[in-house]
Motif scaffolding. Structure first.
Motif, PDB file in Angstrom:
ATOM      1  N   SER A 163       0.851  -1.185   0.000  1.00  0.00           N
ATOM      2  CA  SER A 163       0.000   0.000   0.000  1.00  0.00           C
ATOM      3  C   SER A 163       0.887   1.234   0.000  1.00  0.00           C
ATOM      4  O   SER A 163       1.853   1.308   0.786  1.00  0.00           O
ATOM      5  CB  SER A 163      -0.924   0.018   1.220  1.00  0.00           C
ATOM      6  N   VAL A 164       0.581   2.183  -0.882  1.00  0.00           N
ATOM      7  CA  VAL A 164       1.345   3.447  -0.931  1.00  0.00           C
ATOM      8  C   VAL A 164       0.478   4.621  -0.520  1.00  0.00           C
ATOM      9  O   VAL A 164       0.881   5.779  -0.664  1.00  0.00           O
ATOM     10  CB  VAL A 164       1.918   3.660  -2.351  1.00  0.00           C
ATOM     11  N   ASP A 165      -0.762   4.339  -0.025  1.00  0.00           N
ATOM     12  CA  ASP A 165      -1.659   5.429   0.380  1.00  0.00           C
ATOM     13  C   ASP A 165      -2.190   5.217   1.791  1.00  0.00           C
ATOM     14  O   ASP A 165      -3.325   5.561   2.106  1.00  0.00           O
ATOM     15  CB  ASP A 165      -2.816   5.550  -0.614  1.00  0.00           C
ATOM     16  N   GLY A 166      -1.350   4.652   2.651  1.00  0.00           N
ATOM     17  CA  GLY A 166      -1.757   4.481   4.057  1.00  0.00           C
ATOM     18  C   GLY A 166      -2.800   3.411   4.268  1.00  0.00           C
ATOM     19  O   GLY A 166      -3.512   3.443   5.270  1.00  0.00           O
ATOM     20  N   GLY A 167      -2.941   2.423   3.385  1.00  0.00           N
ATOM     21  CA  GLY A 167      -3.840   1.293   3.593  1.00  0.00           C
ATOM     22  C   GLY A 167      -5.185   1.437   2.916  1.00  0.00           C
ATOM     23  O   GLY A 167      -6.021   0.540   3.033  1.00  0.00           O
ATOM     24  N   SER A 168      -5.435   2.546   2.174  1.00  0.00           N
ATOM     25  CA  SER A 168      -6.719   2.687   1.469  1.00  0.00           C
ATOM     26  C   SER A 168      -6.802   1.686   0.322  1.00  0.00           C
ATOM     27  O   SER A 168      -7.852   1.109   0.051  1.00  0.00           O
ATOM     28  CB  SER A 168      -6.877   4.116   0.951  1.00  0.00           C
ATOM     29  N   THR A 169      -5.686   1.483  -0.370  1.00  0.00           N
ATOM     30  CA  THR A 169      -5.647   0.543  -1.492  1.00  0.00           C
ATOM     31  C   THR A 169      -4.435  -0.376  -1.313  1.00  0.00           C
ATOM     32  O   THR A 169      -3.361   0.080  -0.886  1.00  0.00           O
ATOM     33  CB  THR A 169      -5.526   1.290  -2.833  1.00  0.00           C
ATOM     34  N   TRP A 170      -4.632  -1.681  -1.637  1.00  0.00           N
ATOM     35  CA  TRP A 170      -3.547  -2.655  -1.540  1.00  0.00           C
ATOM     36  C   TRP A 170      -3.331  -3.291  -2.911  1.00  0.00           C
ATOM     37  O   TRP A 170      -4.294  -3.636  -3.612  1.00  0.00           O
ATOM     38  CB  TRP A 170      -3.865  -3.745  -0.520  1.00  0.00           C
ATOM     39  N   TYR A 171      -2.044  -3.442  -3.293  1.00  0.00           N
ATOM     40  CA  TYR A 171      -1.690  -4.172  -4.500  1.00  0.00           C
ATOM     41  C   TYR A 171      -1.264  -5.575  -4.090  1.00  0.00           C
ATOM     42  O   TYR A 171      -0.288  -5.740  -3.333  1.00  0.00           O
ATOM     43  CB  TYR A 171      -0.566  -3.464  -5.261  1.00  0.00           C
ATOM     44  N   GLY A 172      -2.030  -6.587  -4.546  1.00  0.00           N
ATOM     45  CA  GLY A 172      -1.774  -7.959  -4.118  1.00  0.00           C
ATOM     46  C   GLY A 172      -1.063  -8.766  -5.178  1.00  0.00           C
ATOM     47  O   GLY A 172      -1.264  -8.565  -6.383  1.00  0.00           O
ATOM     48  N   SER A 173      -0.231  -9.728  -4.698  1.00  0.00           N
ATOM     49  CA  SER A 173       0.470 -10.597  -5.636  1.00  0.00           C
ATOM     50  C   SER A 173       0.710 -11.954  -4.986  1.00  0.00           C
ATOM     51  O   SER A 173       0.872 -12.054  -3.765  1.00  0.00           O
ATOM     52  CB  SER A 173       1.811  -9.987  -6.065  1.00  0.00           C
TER      53      SER A 173
END
Length: 561
Positions: free
Chosen positions: A544-554
């Protein structure tokens, strides 16, 4: 000719006893988690024969063949492991299929039983479905086919003690209906096993049992749902009551008794008897004897009354001395002690005793040699004490070794009292000064760097898997134990610009799924599929680069063992 057996109420049963012919055998185990309807059939070849004396052709049936049956289940390793073992061993087994009739109040069940082999197994699944496993059953003979009536309860050997032999058909010990029963030694009144019957009418009943070994002993009792009841003994010619149980005495017990017709000095024994002197001839009464005679047990000054005259001497009389005793034990009053006559008690003084000092003179002039001076005896010579002879005193040498002079100083402070040094006295900083400097230093450190123990093992999880980042944990391990688990990432802390969390997922029971949070974005917009195999491990990473609002999963790694 063919017969097909299928339906959505069908159940499949398996047993390893291929000699069994009973469709109700308890050796059958039901196959759980059926996901498809089993179907199978039978076909028989028919041959047409031309007859020489008829215009009609004859037909005869040939061999029968049986179609393979597919048994499809929602696969659970712990439930279907026995089927896997049968496939691996290629053991001949028996399979039964049951299909209840669906008519109203119809309790009949159609069934078919075959012997054959579970020849193979195969798995199938996709993203939206659990793992299914198909077992292929190849029948090689039909055992039986027919109809069962579930409203009838069959009576088997051993039920309620019918046909029991205490070995392969154990004896029945209950009392929930009319039965042939066994009362074990620990519960019987005889201390031995007893066999008999039990009868029940509502909540009350009776039991009659006979001892299994030795002399036959018969016991009966009533019982109810609230109490077991006490045993009562029924006597027989083989088991007779004892005299004590009858309240009777044996002939041998009468040896200590006499007939009541017997008399004592003419008085009959119809009760307690008291005889007097008048009842006995040639006997004086006590009154006569006391008035006329003195008992020979009487004594005069220790001499028995033998019937002859007595001659007493001085020793026979109390408080009297003989002449010899006087001469031996006494002195004449005319005898003197240091010139004083023995007319009374005598007290001698120092004036009457030559070469002796009086007590007052001795006390004023001398001390006893038993006296000690600091534990040194008074031997008669002069005593010289040193510091070691006196407690709580230091010698000069000890004082020089153990103490410092008060004029000595510590960092310039005299030892005339307690000394407390501060940071200025030793040329350093105070704690407050150091804390202030540390605060300034900490303010200049990049607060984005945090060193913690960052692994958290969540063990077995069920419907919810919460990734809690409040205490600095960044690596999480969890084991799935239910078909569907909702994952969520909580307590992220929105003041941090970028954060990464790693999650290791283990398939605990197999074929379990995860519902991902809605704010997780995956590559190509398609969430990955978990490995379905039990004990396999998949590793995921979220950024997350916005404090946990959005997560990039892999999906980093999959199907690890």
């Amino acid at each position: 000719m063919g017969q097909v057996f299928t339906g959505n109420l069908a159940s499949v049963w398996v047993c390893t006893d291929t000699n069994n012919t009973d469709p109700n055998s308890k050796s059958f185990s039901q196959v759980q988690e059926l996901s498809g309807f089993p179907s199978f059939g039978e076909s028989t070849s028919v041959t047409t024969l031309e007859t020489y004396d008829s215009e009609y052709s004859a037909r005869t049936t040939g061999d029968s063949t049986y179609a393979d049956m597919t048994i499809q289940v929602n696969y659970v390793p712990s439930v279907h492991g026995s089927l896997d073992a049968i496939v691996d061993s290629q053991e001949l087994v028996q399979v039964k299929v049951e299909l209840p009739d669906e008519g109203e109040n119809d309790t009949t069940v159609n069934y078919a039983m075959y012997n054959g082999y579970l020849t193979s197994r195969s798995d199938s699944s996709d993203y939206d479905n659990v793992v299914t496993r198909s077992y292929m059953f190849a029948p090689n003979e039909m055992v039986s086919m027919g109809v069962l009536d579930e409203s009838l309860i069959e009576l088997y050997r051993g039920n309620w003690g019918v046909g029991s032999n205490g070995a392969e058909f154990p004896s029945y010990q209950g009392r929930d209906g009319n039965a042939f029963i066994k009362v074990p030694a620990g519960s019987s009144s005889t201390g031995t096993d007893m066999l008999g019957t039990s009868n029940l009418d509502g909540s009350n009943g009776t039991q009659l049992v006979v001892s299994k070994t030795g002399t036959p002993v018969i016991n009966v009792r009533n019982f109810s749902s609230a109490a077991t009841g006490a045993w009562y003994r029924v006597y027989s010619s083989a088991d007779k009551p004892t005299l004590s149980e009858l309240g009777a005495a044996a002939a041998s017990d009468l040896a200590g008794y006499v007939p009541i017709t017997r008399t004592i000095n003419g008085k009959v024994l119809n009760g307690n008897i008291t005889l007097s002197a008048a009842d006995i001839s040639d006997v004086y009464s006590k009154t006569q004897t006391d008035a006329t005679y003195i008992p020979k047990v009487f004594q005069l000054n220790g001499h028995a009354l033998s019937g002859t005259s007595l001659n007493l001497v001085a020793s026979d009389i109390l408080d009297v001395y003989s002449q010899n005793q006087v001469n031996t034990n006494f002195v004449a009053k005319s005898v003197t002690v240091n010139g004083l006559p023995l007319t009374g008690n005598i007290t001698l003084t120092s004036s009457q005793l030559t070469d002796m000092a009086s007590l007052s003179y001795s006390n004023s002039t001398f001390v006893p040699k038993t006296f000690l001076i600091n534990n040194k005896p008074l031997s008669g010579t002069n005593i010289q004490l040193v510091a070691a002879d006196i407690s709580d005193v230091y010698s000069r040498t000890q004082a020089n070794d153990l103490f410092a002079l008060r004029i000595t100083t510590v960092n310039g402070y005299p030892l005339s009292s307690n000394v407390a040094l501060n940071y200025n006295d030793v040329g350093t900083y105070s704690k407050a000064q150091i804390d202030a400097k540390d605060a300034v230093l900490q303010a200049n450190i990049d607060t984005k760097v945090t060193i913690t123990q960052d692994i958290l093992n969540l063990s077995s999880v069920k419907e919810r898997l919460e990734i809690d980042m409040s205490d600095g944990k960044r690596v999480f391990t969890a084991t799935l134990s239910v078909p569907n688990t909702q994952l969520s990432i909580i307590n992220v802390g929105g003041n941090k610009n970028s954060q990464t969390v790693t999650v290791c997922i283990t398939q605990g029971t197999g074929a379990n799924k995860i519902q991902w949070p809605g704010n997780v974005i995956w590559s190509y917009g398609r969430p990955p599929v978990l490995t379905f195999t039990k004990d396999s491990v998949d590793i995921f990473q979220f950024l997350s680069v916005d404090g946990g609002s959005t997560w990039y999963g892999s999906l980093l790694m999959a199907d690890l063992h």
